[in-house]
Design an enzyme around this catalytic site. Structure first.
Site, PDB file in Angstrom:
ATOM      1  N   SER A 414      -2.287  -4.289  -4.421  1.00 47.98           N
ATOM      2  CA  SER A 414      -1.493  -5.511  -4.539  1.00 47.98           C
ATOM      3  C   SER A 414      -0.420  -5.358  -5.609  1.00 47.98           C
ATOM      4  O   SER A 414       0.369  -6.255  -5.813  1.00 47.98           O
ATOM      5  CB  SER A 414      -2.399  -6.692  -4.871  1.00 47.98           C
ATOM      6  OG  SER A 414      -3.076  -6.446  -6.082  1.00 47.98           O
ATOM      7  N   HIS A 435      -0.343  -4.649   2.317  1.00 47.86           N
ATOM      8  CA  HIS A 435      -1.015  -5.565   1.391  1.00 47.86           C
ATOM      9  C   HIS A 435      -1.506  -6.795   2.152  1.00 47.86           C
ATOM     10  O   HIS A 435      -0.716  -7.621   2.595  1.00 47.86           O
ATOM     11  CB  HIS A 435      -0.023  -5.950   0.276  1.00 47.86           C
ATOM     12  CG  HIS A 435      -0.587  -6.902  -0.720  1.00 47.86           C
ATOM     13  ND1 HIS A 435       0.188  -7.748  -1.471  1.00 47.86           N
ATOM     14  CD2 HIS A 435      -1.855  -7.146  -1.097  1.00 47.86           C
ATOM     15  CE1 HIS A 435      -0.572  -8.468  -2.269  1.00 47.86           C
ATOM     16  NE2 HIS A 435      -1.821  -8.134  -2.043  1.00 47.86           N
ATOM     17  N   GLU A 447       1.925  -8.097   3.804  1.00 48.65           N
ATOM     18  CA  GLU A 447       3.104  -7.666   3.040  1.00 48.65           C
ATOM     19  C   GLU A 447       3.133  -6.132   3.093  1.00 48.65           C
ATOM     20  O   GLU A 447       2.336  -5.474   2.417  1.00 48.65           O
ATOM     21  CB  GLU A 447       2.981  -8.178   1.594  1.00 48.65           C
ATOM     22  CG  GLU A 447       4.220  -7.974   0.755  1.00 48.65           C
ATOM     23  CD  GLU A 447       4.015  -8.443  -0.702  1.00 48.65           C
ATOM     24  OE1 GLU A 447       2.899  -8.312  -1.241  1.00 48.65           O
ATOM     25  OE2 GLU A 447       4.988  -8.930  -1.292  1.00 48.65           O
ATOM     26  N   ASN A 485       3.239 -11.176  -5.486  1.00 46.56           N
ATOM     27  CA  ASN A 485       2.586 -11.205  -6.790  1.00 46.56           C
ATOM     28  C   ASN A 485       3.583 -11.154  -7.947  1.00 46.56           C
ATOM     29  O   ASN A 485       3.289 -11.582  -9.047  1.00 46.56           O
ATOM     30  CB  ASN A 485       1.563 -10.068  -6.903  1.00 46.56           C
ATOM     31  CG  ASN A 485       0.284 -10.428  -6.154  1.00 46.56           C
ATOM     32  OD1 ASN A 485       0.091 -11.579  -5.773  1.00 46.56           O
ATOM     33  ND2 ASN A 485      -0.584  -9.461  -5.932  1.00 46.56           N
TER      34      ASN A 485
END
Ligand code: 3HC
Length: 706
Positions: A414, A435, A447, A485
């Site tokens: 991540s 991800h 992702e 993130n």
């Protein structure tokens, strides 16, 4: 697409039956040429003395996918859907809609106005308007209720469900289902109805299912939905319309629906949801792929790690029939992983969302292993172990040895550097990030993160793979935190500063909930557990890459963990818990008061408006930097990332769309004010400054024309 009405609806005669073929690519939407074409061809069929009956069918492998969404918000041209429906309803020759592929939204409403419907067994029908912030505005709320009853209509329309032709027949929405060619069946059906003679049924005039309906069912629905539908218009209006079908006459009911549709059409939530509809489709496209690049077929998947993530990814694959080889280092770990997957499936069987046979089939597609050599014939291998670069590099070096040439080597990291992971192999062109979001069998976002050496085929393959397993793929570039993130970190940090300055975990969470997030950030952190983040920070402090004595360091999370509060699982974190019920904890506020004192901050009352402006503002500013650096291909990809992976309210369209609706100049003002007050973490993104100054949207279009 511009097309002549004559071409948008073709006319043929088969014996004594006219066949009207709607051919308006890509999905035969009810756009202007199609509506005009239908009026023209229905007239032609009425006037054609050789014709006894009429069949309407769609080309392009489907019936009709609904209103032409591209026309919303623009001045309407040509005939209304209503005119076509009335022509079919009042026709002296029987009209049969032959449904193959999809009949959705206005497409199903078109068919429901005809006296008869014949469907291929593979066809799917539904009224998914609610997903676009709309209600079925072509008589769908009235006719569905009158044909199938209010309870069925509520379920179908509020949930935007697609149902099978067989289910449609069971509910009375379809008259006949065929396994053979639907056109032949519809022609036979139409001829038989012509021989029997009229008058033919008018679905809108049926009354058997709308008599003596208990009004309490609508109240119950409104109450049950009140929280879930916060900020939306359409679901409430849908309940009103279905109730109206039970209390008003057919024409009044249609008029009621028309007015309710208009209210939805003009609501900001409609614009936001339509934006997301197109954004989702756009996100799957890769801007810089050479035209001749094709995705490699994925027929078998390898997964490393049978923990929560690996198990969820495995479920996503086997759910669509893709066999999975699931690897763990120890037998106990693989047993535990498989039993967790089985438990998840058992819950869905109990809920009725899956049959035992489906579950047995899915479980049968998972081959557990302890041996990397079992990946030898996998087309993609996804590593889903904990975030440790050394471990990941070791795994990729092993994959390089055992995987066949051309296999995609993917990591579910991540945040870690894809290029460094790829450097452990001799084939960095086949390495890429995939991800997933937890729980991976449920969350829609995928992702995909391209490394600097990921080949075009590798990129094309993981984007196609995302769609294959029912995800919404978005392509990101390689940077810390990628798209999602990286923005989460920015607004997480801002939330922590807000806490020190006077907010509380619950005041921030409540403001975010009122904005439309299903859950605030601190509740989310407590659910995820606070120990992993703590260990990561300690590691960085030890490595000298994080300074806990810097004024910008926000130590509350550390203090909480050091007090033995690891989140919901230990009964306390940012909140205290009774089971899953969270209540604010004065102890946390005491910690905050102490931290503020130590830092010389005077705590003050912070309004909900300031909380939302700062959290959204910092998020959008980071989004603009992500765009400017080419980490995201387009602003709408960021919206898709947040709506499908981070619980951003869909009816607000995503953070970048929200910013555009608010005005980029106003967002820039928030950014500049906070930059002056708080320094670097609020440094305005160049792109935001440029777009705001030029009066443009994110794509560089003038705002008035956007
Ligand atoms: N209007 C205009 N364009 C549409 C469209 C529509 N209703 N539905 C799909 N498209 C476009 C897509 O944007 C896409 O365009 P692109 O190739 O340029 O990106 C193209 O058609 C193909 O769409 P998909 O990629 O989604 O193709 P799939 O084969 O995967 O899915 C589908 C087909 C199931 C029909 C899916 O497109 C879909 O769900 N469409 C929307 C259905 C819908 O919501 N209908 C209700 C519309 S509102 C309405 O009818 C109001 C009425 O009550 C008055």
């Amino acid at each position: 697409m511009s097309l002549n009405p004559e071409d948008a609806v073709r006319y043929d005669v088969r014996g004594d039956v006219a066949v009207l073929t709607i051919d308006f690519p890509p999905v035969n939407a009810l756009g202007f040429p199609m509506r005009e074409g239908m009026v023209l061809r229905l007239k032609q069929a009425q006037e054609d003395s050789a014709v006894k009956a009429i069949v309407v069918i769609g080309a392009n492998d489907r019936f009709v996918a609904g209103a032409d969404i591209r026309e919303f918000g623009k001045p309407k041209q040509g005939p209304e859907l209503l005119q076509i429906q009335e022509m079919m309803e009042n026709s002296e020759k029987p009209v049969v809609c032959a449904i193959d592929g999809h009949a959705l939204g206005g497409g199903l409403e078109l068919a429901l106005a005809a006296p008869f419907r014949v469907a291929a067994s593979r066809a799917k029908i539904g009224l998914p308007e609610v997903n676009l912030g709309l209600l079925p505005g072509g008589g769908g709320t009235q006719r569905t209720t009158r044909i199938a009853g209010p309870e069925i209509a509520l379920d179908l329309i509020l949930n935007g469900k697609h149902i099978s032709a067989a289910k449609g027949k069971e509910l009375g929405l379809i008259d006949e289902v065929t396994d053979g060619p639907v056109l032949d069946a519809a022609i036979d059906f139409a001829r038989a109805r012509a021989t029997e003679g009229g008058p033919f049924p008018k679905t809108v005039e049926r009354t058997d299912k709308v008599q003596n309906v208990d009004p309490a069912i609508f109240e119950k629905e409104r109450k049950a939905g009140a929280k879930k539908w916060q900020g939306m218009v359409a679901p409430f209006k849908i309940v009103d319309c279905i109730e109206a079908a039970c209390t008003l006459g057919p024409r009044e009911g249609l008029q009621f629906e028309k007015e309710a549709f208009k209210v939805c059409l003009e609501a900001p939530s409609r614009a936001a949801q339509v934006h997301l509809f197109f954004a989702e489709r756009q996100a799957a496209k890769v801007n810089d792929l050479p035209a001749d690049v094709k995705p490699r077929p994925i027929k078998k998947v390898g997964i490393i790690g049978a923990g929560t993530m690996g198990g969820g990814i495995a479920m996503s694959c086997v759910n669509v029939g893709l066999p999975v080889v699931l690897l763990e280092v120890k037998q106990e770990a693989i047993d535990a992983g498989l039993s967790k997957v089985q438990q998840n499936y058992d819950i869905s069987v109990k809920r009725g969302s899956r049959s035992q046979a489906q579950v047995d089939k899915a479980m049968g597609l998972i081959t557990p292993t302890l041996d990397y050599a079992d990946f030898r014939d996998c087309d993609i291998v996804i590593e889903a172990v904990f975030e440790n670069m050394a471990v990941k590099k070791e795994i990729f070096a092993k994959l390089d040895e055992v995987c066949k040439p051309g296999a995609i080597l993917a990591t579910n990291t991540s945040a870690l550097d894809i290029d460094e992971i790829a450097s452990a192999t001799k084939r960095p062109e086949d390495v890429i990030g995939t991800h997933f979001f937890s729980p991976a069998n449920v969350m829609k976002l995928l992702e995909n993160v391209r490394g600097s050496k990921s080949s075009p085929e590798t990129i094309a393959t993981v984007m196609a793979f995302g769609k294959q397993i029912g995800k919404v793929p978005v392509l990101a570039g390689n940077c810390e935190g990628f798209i999602g993130n990286r923005m989460l970190k920015a607004y997480g940090t801002e939330s922590e500063h807000l806490l020190e300055q006077g907010a509380t975990p619950s005041s921030i969470d409540n403001a975010l909930k009122a904005f439309g997030f299903p859950m605030g950030i601190f509740l989310m952190r407590d659910m995820a557990g606070l120990d992993v983040g703590y260990r990561m920070r300690q590691g960085r402090i030890e490595a000298g890459t994080l300074d806990p004595n810097s004024p910008s360091y926000t130590p509350l999370a550390d203090r909480i963990v050091e007090a033995g509060r690891l989140g919901q699982k230990t009964g306390a974190g940012y909140y205290k818990y009774d089971g899953r019920d969270a209540t604010p904890d004065p102890l946390v506020e005491d910690m905050l008061i102490k931290i503020a004192q130590d830092k010389g901050i005077t705590r003050r009352e912070i309004s909900d408006e300031e909380i939302v402006d700062r959290i959204l503002g910092v998020m959008v500013n980071e989004g603009a930097k992500i765009l400017e650096e080419g980490i995201a291909q387009r602003a709408s990809d960021i919206d898709v990332t947040y709506a499908f992976g981070y619980g951003f309210p869909k009816y607000r369209g995503g953070p970048m769309f929200w910013a555009q609706q608010k005005g980029l100049d106003k967002v820039l003002e928030i950014v500049r004010t906070n930059h002056a007050a708080s320094g670097d973490r609020w440094k305005p993104a160049k792109l935001l400054e440029e777009r705001a100054a030029a009066g443009q949207d994110w794509d560089g279009k003038p705002v008035a024309a956007a």
